[in-house]
Design a protein around this motif. Structure first.
Motif, PDB file in Angstrom:
ATOM      1  N   ALA A   1       0.825  -1.206   0.000  1.00 53.26           N
ATOM      2  CA  ALA A   1       0.000   0.000   0.000  1.00 53.26           C
ATOM      3  C   ALA A   1       0.861   1.260   0.000  1.00 53.26           C
ATOM      4  N   ASP A   2       2.062   1.163   0.552  1.00 50.56           N
ATOM      5  CA  ASP A   2       3.025   2.267   0.561  1.00 50.56           C
ATOM      6  C   ASP A   2       4.289   1.764  -0.127  1.00 50.56           C
ATOM      7  N   ARG A   3       4.346   1.948  -1.442  1.00 52.67           N
ATOM      8  CA  ARG A   3       5.460   1.397  -2.227  1.00 52.67           C
ATOM      9  C   ARG A   3       6.784   2.064  -1.890  1.00 52.67           C
ATOM     10  N   ARG A   4       6.755   3.357  -1.578  1.00 57.52           N
ATOM     11  CA  ARG A   4       7.992   4.071  -1.272  1.00 57.52           C
ATOM     12  C   ARG A   4       8.682   3.455  -0.050  1.00 57.52           C
ATOM     13  N   SER A   5       7.905   3.219   1.001  1.00 62.37           N
ATOM     14  CA  SER A   5       8.477   2.640   2.217  1.00 62.37           C
ATOM     15  C   SER A   5       8.918   1.196   1.990  1.00 62.37           C
ATOM     16  N   PHE A   6       8.158   0.450   1.192  1.00 60.80           N
ATOM     17  CA  PHE A   6       8.515  -0.933   0.886  1.00 60.80           C
ATOM     18  C   PHE A   6       9.863  -0.997   0.172  1.00 60.80           C
ATOM     19  N   ARG A   7      10.036  -0.164  -0.843  1.00 61.63           N
ATOM     20  CA  ARG A   7      11.302  -0.154  -1.587  1.00 61.63           C
ATOM     21  C   ARG A   7      12.464   0.227  -0.673  1.00 61.63           C
ATOM     22  N   LEU A   8      12.223   1.205   0.187  1.00 64.27           N
ATOM     23  CA  LEU A   8      13.279   1.639   1.102  1.00 64.27           C
ATOM     24  C   LEU A   8      13.705   0.497   2.018  1.00 64.27           C
ATOM     25  N   ALA A   9      12.756  -0.261   2.558  1.00 66.26           N
ATOM     26  CA  ALA A   9      13.097  -1.384   3.432  1.00 66.26           C
ATOM     27  C   ALA A   9      13.998  -2.374   2.715  1.00 66.26           C
ATOM     28  N   ASN A  10      13.658  -2.717   1.479  1.00 72.73           N
ATOM     29  CA  ASN A  10      14.497  -3.664   0.746  1.00 72.73           C
ATOM     30  C   ASN A  10      15.872  -3.099   0.433  1.00 72.73           C
ATOM     31  N   ARG A  11      15.943  -1.825   0.081  1.00 77.86           N
ATOM     32  CA  ARG A  11      17.258  -1.232  -0.196  1.00 77.86           C
ATOM     33  C   ARG A  11      18.135  -1.265   1.050  1.00 77.86           C
ATOM     34  N   LEU A  12      17.552  -0.952   2.203  1.00 74.65           N
ATOM     35  CA  LEU A  12      18.329  -0.961   3.441  1.00 74.65           C
ATOM     36  C   LEU A  12      18.804  -2.366   3.797  1.00 74.65           C
ATOM     37  N   ALA A  13      18.017  -3.387   3.423  1.00 74.98           N
ATOM     38  CA  ALA A  13      18.398  -4.773   3.707  1.00 74.98           C
ATOM     39  C   ALA A  13      19.324  -5.353   2.644  1.00 74.98           C
ATOM     40  N   GLY A  14      19.639  -4.549   1.619  1.00 78.61           N
ATOM     41  CA  GLY A  14      20.532  -5.027   0.565  1.00 78.61           C
ATOM     42  C   GLY A  14      19.846  -5.855  -0.492  1.00 78.61           C
ATOM     43  N   ASN A  15      18.514  -5.826  -0.528  1.00 79.25           N
ATOM     44  CA  ASN A  15      17.749  -6.649  -1.467  1.00 79.25           C
ATOM     45  C   ASN A  15      17.335  -5.856  -2.698  1.00 79.25           C
ATOM     46  N   PRO A  16      17.109  -6.533  -3.829  1.00 81.22           N
ATOM     47  CA  PRO A  16      16.423  -5.865  -4.935  1.00 81.22           C
ATOM     48  C   PRO A  16      15.052  -5.370  -4.480  1.00 81.22           C
ATOM     49  N   GLU A  17      14.576  -4.279  -5.083  1.00 81.21           N
ATOM     50  CA  GLU A  17      13.353  -3.635  -4.605  1.00 81.21           C
ATOM     51  C   GLU A  17      12.132  -4.539  -4.647  1.00 81.21           C
ATOM     52  N   ASN A  18      12.110  -5.534  -5.530  1.00 79.89           N
ATOM     53  CA  ASN A  18      10.930  -6.388  -5.680  1.00 79.89           C
ATOM     54  C   ASN A  18      10.973  -7.626  -4.791  1.00 79.89           C
ATOM     55  N   THR A  19      11.922  -7.710  -3.869  1.00 78.63           N
ATOM     56  CA  THR A  19      12.054  -8.881  -3.008  1.00 78.63           C
ATOM     57  C   THR A  19      10.879  -8.963  -2.030  1.00 78.63           C
ATOM     58  N   PRO A  20      10.258 -10.133  -1.852  1.00 79.68           N
ATOM     59  CA  PRO A  20       9.153 -10.244  -0.894  1.00 79.68           C
ATOM     60  C   PRO A  20       9.562  -9.837   0.521  1.00 79.68           C
ATOM     61  N   ALA A  21       8.685  -9.073   1.163  1.00 73.94           N
ATOM     62  CA  ALA A  21       8.878  -8.606   2.533  1.00 73.94           C
ATOM     63  C   ALA A  21       7.504  -8.587   3.204  1.00 73.94           C
ATOM     64  N   LEU A  22       7.456  -8.163   4.456  1.00 72.41           N
ATOM     65  CA  LEU A  22       6.207  -8.196   5.213  1.00 72.41           C
ATOM     66  C   LEU A  22       5.627  -6.794   5.355  1.00 72.41           C
ATOM     67  N   GLU A  23       4.335  -6.661   5.042  1.00 73.00           N
ATOM     68  CA  GLU A  23       3.579  -5.443   5.319  1.00 73.00           C
ATOM     69  C   GLU A  23       2.814  -5.673   6.618  1.00 73.00           C
ATOM     70  N   VAL A  24       3.058  -4.821   7.603  1.00 77.16           N
ATOM     71  CA  VAL A  24       2.509  -4.991   8.950  1.00 77.16           C
ATOM     72  C   VAL A  24       1.525  -3.856   9.214  1.00 77.16           C
ATOM     73  N   THR A  25       0.243  -4.178   9.341  1.00 77.14           N
ATOM     74  CA  THR A  25      -0.779  -3.170   9.573  1.00 77.14           C
ATOM     75  C   THR A  25      -1.114  -3.087  11.056  1.00 77.14           C
ATOM     76  N   LEU A  26      -0.901  -1.903  11.633  1.00 75.90           N
ATOM     77  CA  LEU A  26      -1.214  -1.614  13.037  1.00 75.90           C
ATOM     78  C   LEU A  26      -0.353  -2.399  14.015  1.00 75.90           C
ATOM     79  N   GLY A  27       0.819  -2.830  13.572  1.00 73.78           N
ATOM     80  CA  GLY A  27       1.794  -3.442  14.464  1.00 73.78           C
ATOM     81  C   GLY A  27       1.382  -4.816  14.971  1.00 73.78           C
TER      82      GLY A  27
END
Length: 312
Positions: A60-86
């Motif tokens: 839902a927030d692509r900018r933040s998703f891409r940033l998380a993968n970049r910080l982890a050293g992953n390509p931007e399209n790498t599967p990660a977790l979207e966490v709603t309301l913690g």
């Protein structure tokens, strides 16, 4: 805030087994200790599938998703977790860097609070907990190497509308991790997400394709009303509450819709479509939120203010 229903079928790896003769090291695993209210596996989705009736989906927030993968050293399209309301807690079977971006939330490792740095090194067996955000609603957790998830139509993204993709994350689920990756040496103080901070959010939009069905008074009302996000919001869209627009009786054939489309149903209360939006709709679309601003809507909560500013 509504949450889409779950479906069975997540990929669950077997728990640790002694390696057989000649076997290599056991694959790294992420184990979900607590799943939280609504956590899903996402990548950048399924663009180009609308002709099959399949939404693009993705974070839902692509900018933040891409940033998380970049910080982890992953390509931007790498599967990660979207966490709603913690509420998410995870542990890893091998030591990895992890990145948490998007809605800022309290983090703890083995119950000890950690500072707000978006990246940390999580040791094997330690438990990372993501609390409820104090701004926005969706946080993103990326792990170095990424989550290994089965893909449907080329994507691991969970689509809450069609049920495609990896099943919603459940407590006790296990996900394989890819090979560890080196993390980039960037100043972490420069790595931040843009989320609503409590005041009204202003997003830009372009008129059309059906704005001419609305009179000048309604078009003025759309751009001057301090709309509020209603309780009817999820990954499909966010309904706005305020003085309704006078749509009247409109007989339109179904038309294609896009992420960011501002559709006006008979109630006159606009709906802003988000990641899992339907690919067609029969109600008029008065405008479309710009691609640069739609991620902000994906971070709003019920009761948040929203203003729509036309791009001329």
């Amino acid at each position: 805030m509504t949450v889409s229903s779950a479906a069975p079928g997540r990929r669950v790896l077997p728990r640790h087994r002694p390696p057989g003769p000649g076997a290599g090291p056991e694959p790294a695993v992420l184990t979900v200790v607590e799943a939280g209210a609504a956590t899903s596996v996402q990548d950048l989705g399924r663009p180009g599938m609308a002709h099959l009736g399949v939404p693009a989906s993705g974070p839902a927030d692509r900018r933040s998703f891409r940033l998380a993968n970049r910080l982890a050293g992953n390509p931007e399209n790498t599967p990660a977790l979207e966490v709603t309301l913690g509420g998410l807690a995870i542990t890893l079977s091998s030591t990895r860097h992890v990145a948490v971006t998007g809605a800022p939330a309290p983090l703890a490792v083995d119950g000890v609070p950690v500072d707000g740095a978006p990246r940390l090194r999580l040791r094997a067996g330690s438990v990372l907990t993501i609390g409820r955000p104090w701004a926005g609603c969706r946080s993103y957790l990326a792990v170095s190497g990424g989550i290994e998830a089965d893909r449907v139509l080329g994507s691991a993204s969970r689509d809450s509308l069609t049920g495609l993709g990896t099943a919603p994350v459940r407590t006790g689920a296990e996900y394989g991790l890819g090979p560890v990756r080196p993390v980039p040496a960037i100043p972490l103080e420069l790595a931040f997400s843009v989320v609503p901070s409590g005041g009204p959010v202003t997003v830009r939009f372009r008129w059309g394709p059906r704005h001419e069905l609305f009179d000048a008074a309604d078009r003025h009302r759309l751009t001057t009303t301090p709309w509020q996000i209603s309780a009817q919001c999820d990954r499909v869209g966010a309904r706005l509450t305020g003085p309704p627009l006078a749509i009247g009786s409109v007989d339109l054939p179904s038309e294609g819709t896009v992420r960011g489309a501002v559709q006006v149903p008979p109630s006159g209360e606009p709906i802003v479509f988000l990641a899992d939006h339907p690919v067609t709709g029969g109600y008029p679309v008065i405008g479309v939120v710009t691609d640069a601003d739609i991620d902000l809507v994906g971070q709003t909560l019920p009761g948040d203010g929203l203003r729509l500013a036309p791009v001329h």
